[in-house]
Design an enzyme around this catalytic site. Structure first.
Site, PDB file in Angstrom:
ATOM      1  N   PRO A 143       0.825  -1.210   0.000  1.00  0.00           N
ATOM      2  CG  PRO A 143      -0.841  -1.602   1.567  1.00  0.00           C
ATOM      3  CD  PRO A 143       0.477  -2.124   1.083  1.00  0.00           C
ATOM      4  CD  GLU A 144       3.131   2.564  -4.328  1.00  0.00           C
ATOM      5  OE1 GLU A 144       3.213   3.682  -4.862  1.00  0.00           O
ATOM      6  OE2 GLU A 144       3.418   1.508  -4.935  1.00  0.00           O
TER       7      GLU A 144
END
Length: 276
Positions: free
Chosen positions: A2-3
């Site tokens: 996840p960014e």
């Protein structure tokens, strides 16, 4: 992993479930990964923010025990596959119980981490402590980015360091560099290149947040929210994960290389290395 867009979407989704609630208990069996979580028990969640790829829960308690700080933060890093769920499952690692309900932190690959610290005390988290400005904030200035980019090494690993700008990971670095037509291994960007990349980062990250992030694949580690919803930005990808497919701009087959130990996707025609 996840960014920023996925973590921001997570923040927005769980905020109504946590804001103003009192944390009654945080249960887990890995104190080396989820540090000092007992200090959050009895505290009220007075805010829920994000810094880069980190979630920050602000905790307050007007009657804190003597010797404990009155203001704490619960820092959450989702790792590669972490996310919150309403029901416990096979990969539940942490259970967070409040006076209004329960959230479960699932993490199939076990790279997620949590820690309770005094507000702003990120000495044990060097990435968070040295993180650059938020890409969609006024603090992310074009002039400073251009100045820093003049002396950068290979541009993609430079972006992934989180120092010039926060929250840009593998997916959104590839997408931003494709949009700016800059090779991922290019060094020492010209002012014109840096300005194009600056604009591309803001455009890509803004669109990705609006789309709820990117969901890739069908496995247990595929990004989704507690309500089962995934992201939709993957349908707008032009580079990431598209090796061998024609470039949306020129039709040349996209290529994949390993750069800084990360798989990197680019167009060999549109994104050529500029020779000094």
């Amino acid at each position: 992993m996840p960014e920023l867009p996925e973590v921001e979407t997570t923040r927005r989704k769980i905020e109504p479930l946590l804001l103003g609630r009192i944390i009654e208990r945080i249960s887990h069996d890995a104190p080396h990964k989820y540090r000092n979580t007992h200090l959050a028990e009895g505290k009220r969640v007075s805010g829920l923010s994000r810094r880069g790829k980190y979630l920050l829960l602000q905790l307050t308690d007007s009657e804190a025990a003597e010797g404990l700080p009155h203001d704490l933060e619960l820092i959450v890093h989702l790792g590669m596959t972490g996310g919150f769920r309403l029901q416990a499952g096979q990969h539940t690692r942490v259970t967070l119980t409040t006076d209004a309900g329960t959230l479960h932190f699932d993490d199939p690959r076990r790279f997620g981490k949590m820690a309770v610290v005094a507000t702003g005390d990120y000495g044990g988290m060097p990435t968070l402590a040295a993180m650059g400005p938020e890409p969609l904030s006024d603090d992310f200035g074009e002039a400073e980015f251009v100045r820093l980019a003049r002396e950068c090494g290979a541009v993609k690993p430079w972006l992934l360091s989180q120092k010039p700008v926060s929250g840009v990971g593998n997916i959104y670095a590839d997408e931003s560099l494709w949009l700016a037509q800059i090779h991922p291994a290019q060094t020492k960007l010209t002012a014109a290149e840096a300005k194009k990349l600056y604009a591309a980062i803001r455009e890509v990250m803004g669109a990705a947040v609006e789309a709820g992030g990117s969901s890739l694949g069908e496995g247990v580690g595929n990004y989704r929210q507690h309500d089962g919803e995934g992201g939709w930005f993957q349908v707008q990808h032009h580079a990431y994960g598209k090796a061998g497919q024609p470039c949306d701009r020129c039709g040349t087959p996209l290529e994949k290389i390993v750069l800084g130990q990360r798989g990197t996707h680019f167009c060999p025609q549109c994104q050529r290395v500029r020779r000094a």
